[in-house]
Design a protein around this motif. Sequence first.
Motif, PDB file in Angstrom:
ATOM      1  N   CYS A  72      -1.344  10.514 -10.524  1.00 37.22           N
ATOM      2  CA  CYS A  72      -0.921   9.151 -10.546  1.00 37.22           C
ATOM      3  C   CYS A  72      -2.291   8.352 -10.495  1.00 37.22           C
ATOM      4  O   CYS A  72      -2.800   7.606 -11.225  1.00 37.22           O
ATOM      5  N   LEU A  73      -3.116   8.613  -9.381  1.00 33.23           N
ATOM      6  CA  LEU A  73      -4.543   8.013  -9.303  1.00 33.23           C
ATOM      7  C   LEU A  73      -5.328   8.317 -10.351  1.00 33.23           C
ATOM      8  O   LEU A  73      -6.043   7.341 -10.746  1.00 33.23           O
TER       9      LEU A  73
ATOM     10  N   LEU B 288       2.620   5.006  -8.928  1.00 36.35           N
ATOM     11  CA  LEU B 288       1.950   5.228  -7.707  1.00 36.35           C
ATOM     12  C   LEU B 288       2.634   4.987  -6.564  1.00 36.35           C
ATOM     13  O   LEU B 288       2.493   5.729  -5.563  1.00 36.35           O
ATOM     14  N   PRO B 289       3.519   3.769  -6.304  1.00 37.04           N
ATOM     15  CA  PRO B 289       4.044   3.751  -5.223  1.00 37.04           C
ATOM     16  C   PRO B 289       5.164   4.953  -4.706  1.00 37.04           C
ATOM     17  O   PRO B 289       5.202   5.245  -3.431  1.00 37.04           O
ATOM     18  N   ALA B 290       5.947   5.547  -5.309  1.00 40.21           N
ATOM     19  CA  ALA B 290       6.695   6.609  -5.092  1.00 40.21           C
ATOM     20  C   ALA B 290       5.801   7.805  -4.864  1.00 40.21           C
ATOM     21  O   ALA B 290       6.332   8.555  -3.952  1.00 40.21           O
ATOM     22  N   ALA B 291       4.816   8.030  -5.628  1.00 39.27           N
ATOM     23  CA  ALA B 291       3.997   9.219  -5.219  1.00 39.27           C
ATOM     24  C   ALA B 291       3.289   9.084  -3.889  1.00 39.27           C
ATOM     25  O   ALA B 291       3.223  10.124  -3.067  1.00 39.27           O
ATOM     26  N   LYS B 292       2.884   7.811  -3.707  1.00 36.85           N
ATOM     27  CA  LYS B 292       2.105   7.651  -2.230  1.00 36.85           C
ATOM     28  C   LYS B 292       3.184   7.808  -1.237  1.00 36.85           C
ATOM     29  O   LYS B 292       2.717   8.467  -0.031  1.00 36.85           O
TER      30      LYS B 292
ATOM     31  N   PRO C 118      15.292   3.701  -8.083  1.00 42.80           N
ATOM     32  CA  PRO C 118      14.989   3.870  -9.708  1.00 42.80           C
ATOM     33  C   PRO C 118      14.796   2.407 -10.021  1.00 42.80           C
ATOM     34  O   PRO C 118      13.882   2.178 -11.271  1.00 42.80           O
ATOM     35  N   TYR C 119      15.415   1.500  -9.600  1.00 38.65           N
ATOM     36  CA  TYR C 119      15.435  -0.116 -10.061  1.00 38.65           C
ATOM     37  C   TYR C 119      14.371  -0.530  -9.370  1.00 38.65           C
ATOM     38  O   TYR C 119      13.655  -1.710 -10.049  1.00 38.65           O
ATOM     39  N   PHE C 120      13.752  -0.599  -8.022  1.00 35.54           N
ATOM     40  CA  PHE C 120      12.705  -1.236  -7.646  1.00 35.54           C
ATOM     41  C   PHE C 120      11.746  -0.358  -6.908  1.00 35.54           C
ATOM     42  O   PHE C 120      11.847  -0.141  -5.509  1.00 35.54           O
ATOM     43  N   PRO C 121      11.101   0.718  -7.480  1.00 36.21           N
ATOM     44  CA  PRO C 121      10.348   1.522  -7.119  1.00 36.21           C
ATOM     45  C   PRO C 121       9.115   1.283  -6.158  1.00 36.21           C
ATOM     46  O   PRO C 121       8.993   2.077  -5.252  1.00 36.21           O
ATOM     47  N   GLY C 122       8.649   0.351  -6.459  1.00 32.70           N
ATOM     48  CA  GLY C 122       7.682  -0.128  -5.631  1.00 32.70           C
ATOM     49  C   GLY C 122       8.048  -0.447  -4.055  1.00 32.70           C
ATOM     50  O   GLY C 122       7.644   0.055  -3.016  1.00 32.70           O
TER      51      GLY C 122
ATOM     52  N   LEU D 216      -7.210  -0.432 -11.162  1.00 29.95           N
ATOM     53  CA  LEU D 216      -8.575   0.504 -10.795  1.00 29.95           C
ATOM     54  C   LEU D 216      -8.770   0.124  -9.163  1.00 29.95           C
ATOM     55  O   LEU D 216      -8.978   0.832  -8.197  1.00 29.95           O
ATOM     56  N   ARG D 217      -8.658  -1.076  -8.800  1.00 30.95           N
ATOM     57  CA  ARG D 217      -9.049  -1.260  -7.251  1.00 30.95           C
ATOM     58  C   ARG D 217      -8.103  -0.818  -6.184  1.00 30.95           C
ATOM     59  O   ARG D 217      -8.462   0.018  -5.313  1.00 30.95           O
ATOM     60  N   GLU D 218      -6.835  -0.661  -6.468  1.00 31.61           N
ATOM     61  CA  GLU D 218      -5.573  -0.191  -5.837  1.00 31.61           C
ATOM     62  C   GLU D 218      -5.783   1.335  -5.970  1.00 31.61           C
ATOM     63  O   GLU D 218      -5.836   1.928  -4.872  1.00 31.61           O
ATOM     64  N   ALA D 219      -6.191   1.972  -6.985  1.00 30.86           N
ATOM     65  CA  ALA D 219      -6.404   3.412  -7.164  1.00 30.86           C
ATOM     66  C   ALA D 219      -7.590   3.823  -6.438  1.00 30.86           C
ATOM     67  O   ALA D 219      -7.697   5.003  -5.672  1.00 30.86           O
ATOM     68  N   ALA D 220      -8.466   3.184  -6.275  1.00 29.02           N
ATOM     69  CA  ALA D 220      -9.598   3.313  -5.544  1.00 29.02           C
ATOM     70  C   ALA D 220      -9.536   3.510  -4.005  1.00 29.02           C
ATOM     71  O   ALA D 220     -10.048   4.511  -3.470  1.00 29.02           O
TER      72      ALA D 220
END
Length: 506
Positions: free
Chosen positions: A285-286, A266-270, A227-231, A297-301
Amino acid sequence: MHSTMLSLLPADSLPSDLDPERDEPLTAVVEALLNRGRHMERKAAFALVDAALHDARAEVRAEGLRAADRACMLSRSAPRRLVWNLRAAAVDEESVVAMSSLLGRLGSVAAPAADILAPLAGRHPGHDDDHADRALAALVRVAPAQSAPLLAAGLGRRPRALDAASGFRSPEDSAFPYSGELLDAVRNRLAQLETLSGNEARQLTNLLAGWGAEAAQALPELCAALPYFPGPAAHALAAVAADCAPGDRARAVTSLRVVTAEQGGLPAAKALHDLDGDVAPLLRCLEQDLRRGPGPLREAATMAAALGSRAAVLVPALREALDAADGDTTPALDTDTALAEALWRVTGDAEGVVAALDSVFARAEQNPWSRWAVVRAARTTALLGPAGRPLVARLEAALDNPVQAPAVVLALTAVAEPSSQDRSVLADAALRSAEQDADPAGACDALEALGPGALTGDHVRRLVALADSDARVIRSGVDDRIIRQDEALRIRVRTLSTAHAAPAAP
């Protein structure tokens, strides 16, 4: 001349008025000798460095160290030739600290100097100590197994060393070697989340991610940190839990579900998708990021492209983002290329993708700094195969630029009518790129794609020269990666030259 040069040392106060940009005469002389590319001049350069490193005067040894550093960046034989003299010049703490950066860049080649780094690297583990930190960061690269207990003892007070270990790269492996002692120390640090500073959370979790299932004992700490550092914590959870026991994997999935539901992101969902295959949270998320604007945009794509046809629900958002394309800056061009690639991988529909890539190539012509944007667009074009044939003229116009040439060659090999291209001309363009240190790794990709039939005898001789010459091919880039990248390139080029060489006469 050798004696005269040595008689002038220390020479830093005697730069030439003819070259005001050079203020280190010994380094300049060594570089000039090495750049001649001949054996005797190389011997003369190393002899000058040897003499300076063994001098009784500290200022002369300092000049010798700078000359040795430059020699190692230019010459492939310099590290092994000079490492014992570097070791001899480490007469006190200041000299060890001064040469620690170079020793770290030399990696395992500098193993003979590990014993001069270790005493300083292990000093005062419970206190901040910049000199000890620099020595330990070098030892991480030179002798990682030896450095692990020292890093464990000083974890939290050795930021340089932790950064070196968390981004560890070597020809043998891409992760810092596993250490149970260091794992315990990492878990203790993660249990004190409020004390972490700077990039420490990312560095600690990178270490754990590199160890995979070996770091399973740290899953409770990673779940607590999520929860504190989700990425960074989500990335590590996915890497560690992937091959763990079912119970451990289920615990990681539960934690990721909670964070995804409460915080999104996005990081947790991935990570949840990677571990459990649940694509719905990732798609939500995307879609949000694709409609949010230029930033994400670029990361999501890129993530949408990896999903392929499973991301079909995102096609309207991808098209909408691509229709809003504007600007000729490199980030804008790269984003549009990523969106085009995502549409191709998701839909397989070439028409809109070709138009988008054509727009990228056209806008790149207005930006003199867009060479790498063209590289990325060309590599995406290669994915289209014959469907990308309308872009052949754009590709051919970009072939003369040595940075762009390897990616363009890859694309032309994939999309153009085979009979329309002179493959030896394409091979020549790729080789020039490598010889000019424009995109050597890309040049290897291009030559592999062209195959043996594209290379002439002259091309093979040039490949052999790239592999066997003493001069480094890669001379630019991030300082602490140049030597490692050049050695990796040398191995790859040698493999290519062997594969393309004509069979020996019986």
